[in-house]
Every structure is written in structure tokens, then in C-alpha cells.
Design a protein around this motif. Structure first.
Motif, PDB file in Angstrom:
ATOM      1  N   LEU A 133       0.717  -1.331  -0.014  1.00  0.00           N
ATOM      2  CA  LEU A 133       0.098  -0.022  -0.018  1.00  0.00           C
ATOM      3  C   LEU A 133       0.885   1.398  -0.063  1.00  0.00           C
ATOM      4  O   LEU A 133       0.681   2.016  -0.813  1.00  0.00           O
ATOM      5  CB  LEU A 133      -0.933   0.084   1.130  1.00  0.00           C
ATOM      6  CG  LEU A 133      -1.885   1.202   1.178  1.00  0.00           C
ATOM      7  CD1 LEU A 133      -2.838   1.395   0.097  1.00  0.00           C
ATOM      8  CD2 LEU A 133      -2.607   1.027   2.805  1.00  0.00           C
ATOM      9  N   SER A 134       1.930   1.351   0.849  1.00  0.00           N
ATOM     10  CA  SER A 134       2.741   2.456   0.951  1.00  0.00           C
ATOM     11  C   SER A 134       3.411   2.798  -0.429  1.00  0.00           C
ATOM     12  O   SER A 134       3.486   3.988  -0.970  1.00  0.00           O
ATOM     13  CB  SER A 134       3.938   2.312   1.946  1.00  0.00           C
ATOM     14  OG  SER A 134       4.593   1.240   1.860  1.00  0.00           O
ATOM     15  N   LYS A 156      13.672   2.165  -2.495  1.00  0.00           N
ATOM     16  CA  LYS A 156      14.936   3.042  -1.797  1.00  0.00           C
ATOM     17  C   LYS A 156      15.472   4.208  -2.945  1.00  0.00           C
ATOM     18  O   LYS A 156      15.708   5.250  -2.458  1.00  0.00           O
ATOM     19  CB  LYS A 156      15.951   2.109  -1.671  1.00  0.00           C
ATOM     20  CG  LYS A 156      17.194   2.793  -0.845  1.00  0.00           C
ATOM     21  CD  LYS A 156      18.274   1.741  -0.660  1.00  0.00           C
ATOM     22  CE  LYS A 156      19.358   2.610   0.205  1.00  0.00           C
ATOM     23  NZ  LYS A 156      20.391   1.628   0.537  1.00  0.00           N
ATOM     24  N   GLY A 157      15.503   3.853  -4.232  1.00  0.00           N
ATOM     25  CA  GLY A 157      16.040   4.750  -4.996  1.00  0.00           C
ATOM     26  C   GLY A 157      14.942   5.971  -5.439  1.00  0.00           C
ATOM     27  O   GLY A 157      15.341   7.029  -5.408  1.00  0.00           O
ATOM     28  N   MET A 158      13.655   5.415  -5.143  1.00  0.00           N
ATOM     29  CA  MET A 158      12.528   6.510  -5.657  1.00  0.00           C
ATOM     30  C   MET A 158      12.588   7.558  -4.272  1.00  0.00           C
ATOM     31  O   MET A 158      12.457   8.674  -4.326  1.00  0.00           O
ATOM     32  CB  MET A 158      11.327   5.797  -5.680  1.00  0.00           C
ATOM     33  CG  MET A 158      11.196   5.091  -7.063  1.00  0.00           C
ATOM     34  SD  MET A 158      11.341   5.823  -8.425  1.00  0.00           S
ATOM     35  CE  MET A 158      10.069   7.258  -8.458  1.00  0.00           C
ATOM     36  N   GLU A 180       9.360  -1.944   4.317  1.00  0.00           N
ATOM     37  CA  GLU A 180       8.337  -3.087   4.612  1.00  0.00           C
ATOM     38  C   GLU A 180       8.953  -4.128   3.740  1.00  0.00           C
ATOM     39  O   GLU A 180       8.733  -5.256   3.944  1.00  0.00           O
ATOM     40  CB  GLU A 180       6.919  -2.472   3.758  1.00  0.00           C
ATOM     41  CG  GLU A 180       6.126  -1.720   4.475  1.00  0.00           C
ATOM     42  CD  GLU A 180       4.997  -1.001   3.915  1.00  0.00           C
ATOM     43  OE1 GLU A 180       4.646  -1.469   2.810  1.00  0.00           O
ATOM     44  OE2 GLU A 180       4.501  -0.501   4.519  1.00  0.00           O
ATOM     45  N   VAL A 181       9.574  -3.937   2.413  1.00  0.00           N
ATOM     46  CA  VAL A 181      10.422  -5.186   1.832  1.00  0.00           C
ATOM     47  C   VAL A 181      11.494  -5.611   2.459  1.00  0.00           C
ATOM     48  O   VAL A 181      11.651  -6.796   2.602  1.00  0.00           O
ATOM     49  CB  VAL A 181      10.652  -4.536   0.224  1.00  0.00           C
ATOM     50  CG1 VAL A 181      11.616  -5.437  -0.468  1.00  0.00           C
ATOM     51  CG2 VAL A 181       9.722  -3.918  -0.425  1.00  0.00           C
ATOM     52  N   PRO A 233       9.399 -11.273   7.423  1.00  0.00           N
ATOM     53  CA  PRO A 233       7.857 -11.549   8.211  1.00  0.00           C
ATOM     54  C   PRO A 233       8.063 -11.947   9.349  1.00  0.00           C
ATOM     55  O   PRO A 233       9.187 -12.974   9.810  1.00  0.00           O
ATOM     56  CB  PRO A 233       7.313 -12.563   7.113  1.00  0.00           C
ATOM     57  CG  PRO A 233       8.440 -12.919   6.398  1.00  0.00           C
ATOM     58  CD  PRO A 233       9.320 -12.059   6.304  1.00  0.00           C
ATOM     59  N   VAL A 234       7.227 -11.780  10.333  1.00  0.00           N
ATOM     60  CA  VAL A 234       7.296 -12.255  11.948  1.00  0.00           C
ATOM     61  C   VAL A 234       6.470 -13.937  11.839  1.00  0.00           C
ATOM     62  O   VAL A 234       5.453 -13.956  11.549  1.00  0.00           O
ATOM     63  CB  VAL A 234       6.686 -11.561  12.891  1.00  0.00           C
ATOM     64  CG1 VAL A 234       6.575 -11.847  14.279  1.00  0.00           C
ATOM     65  CG2 VAL A 234       7.228  -9.901  12.691  1.00  0.00           C
TER      66      VAL A 234
END
Length: 178
Positions: free
Chosen positions: A56-57, A112-114, A172-173, A177-178
């Protein structure tokens, strides 16, 4: 893509219908052509770029950045960001959008680049404002220092918002995952 075409047609029908009821809305064929190309290109860009990530982000970051570019072009064409729409200085804003486009290609639209690209655009946006004032653009009847700084700050805030959303998408990437 059919939704982009349908949305473009729906948006363009607003001034078309308004022209039937008001003499204050007076679009020419070239106005409709410009708006149609801009709206459909914006929608298409969002559809294509937002597919890079399903977070979503990331999608919000893409939407915020593309919408900011859309409104910058629209505002610049309608009334101009510095002085009037006929002020040659306003062409520099297309350079800012070119910076973003080339930066996005170099970053391969990765979060990251964006983040860096959109941050650079915010800094460049305010650099344009400073350059406009140094060049005396605030002495035009249509512009003041406050208007130039305010308008450019407005867009810079949205570039930064997009950068922060891309930063969130990058985190987020990376997080396992937990």
C-alpha cells in the motif's frame, strides 16, 4: 487500461457539459486534447508503475508523486507557477519533471532509489523558487516573494510526502515476516 480511458472520458465530460450551461467555461479543441493526453498519461503511468510493488505504501507513494506532477503541469498551464502562464521562466518546471523521470528510470522504480529521487525533486523545487526570486520574478505584477515561495513549498511538501512513502515501502520490503 479501459478504466483509464473511461475515467478520462468521464472527467472530460465535465467541462463539455459545463460549456452547454455556462459561458464562463470555454474550452477549445486543444484544451480538450491537452487535458485528455495529460489525464490518460497520468492514469496509465500510475497503473504501470504501481505494479512494481503490491504494498500500500508503494502505491500511495506512486499516486502522490504522479498526482503532484499532474497538478504541477495543470497549474503551470492554467495560470503559471511564477507570474502568468505566459512567463518563460515556468518552462524550468518541466526540467524538474524530467529530473524525476530520469531519476525514476535510473532507480528502476525501486522504493529506496525513488526515496532519493523524490527528495531531490523537493530540494530542486525550492531551488527553483530561490532562483526565481534572485532573477527578480517576484517583481512581476502576478507574483510576490510569498506567492513564489508558497506555491513551490506546496509542491515540495507533496514530493517529500511521496519520498517518505517510498521510504516506508522500502522498509516494508526489507523487514522479514514475523
Amino acid at each position: 487500461m479501459k478504466y483509464v480511458i473511461l475515467t478520462t472520458a468521464a472527467i472530460l465530460s465535465i467541462p463539455l457539459i459545463a460549456m452547454r450551461f455556462s459561458s464562463e467555461v470555454n474550452w477549445t479543441f486543444s484544451d480538450f486534447l491537452f487535458a485528455g493526453i495529460l489525464i490518460s498519461a497520468t492514469g496509465t503511468a500510475y497503473v504501470l508503475i504501481s505494479q512494481v510493488s503490491n504494498t500500500l505504501s508503494y502505491r500511495l507513494a506512486v499516486g502522490t508523486g504522479i498526482a503532484t506532477g499532474f497538478f504541477m503541469i495543470w497549474s503551470n498551464g492554467a495560470v503559471g507557477l511564477v507570474g502568468s502562464e505566459n512567463n518563460d521562466f515556468n518552462a524550468v518546471y518541466f526540467g524538474l519533471l524530467l529530473l524525476g523521470f530520469v531519476g525514476a528510470l535510473v532507480a528502476r522504480f525501486q522504493s529506496k532509489g525513488m526515496t532519493y529521487v523524490l527528495s531531490a525533486m523537493a530540494v530542486a523545487q525550492m531551488g527553483i523558487a530561490v532562483a526565481a526570486i534572485i532573477m527578480g520574478q517576484h517583481e512581476l505584477p502576478e507574483s510576490s516573494v510569498t506567492e513564489i515561495l508558497g506555491m513551490n513549498f506546496f509542491f515540495a511538501v507533496f514530493w517529500i510526502t511521496s519520498a517518505l512513502l517510498f521510504r516506508q515501502a522500502a522498509m516494508e520490503v526489507v523487514q522479514p515476516p514475523v
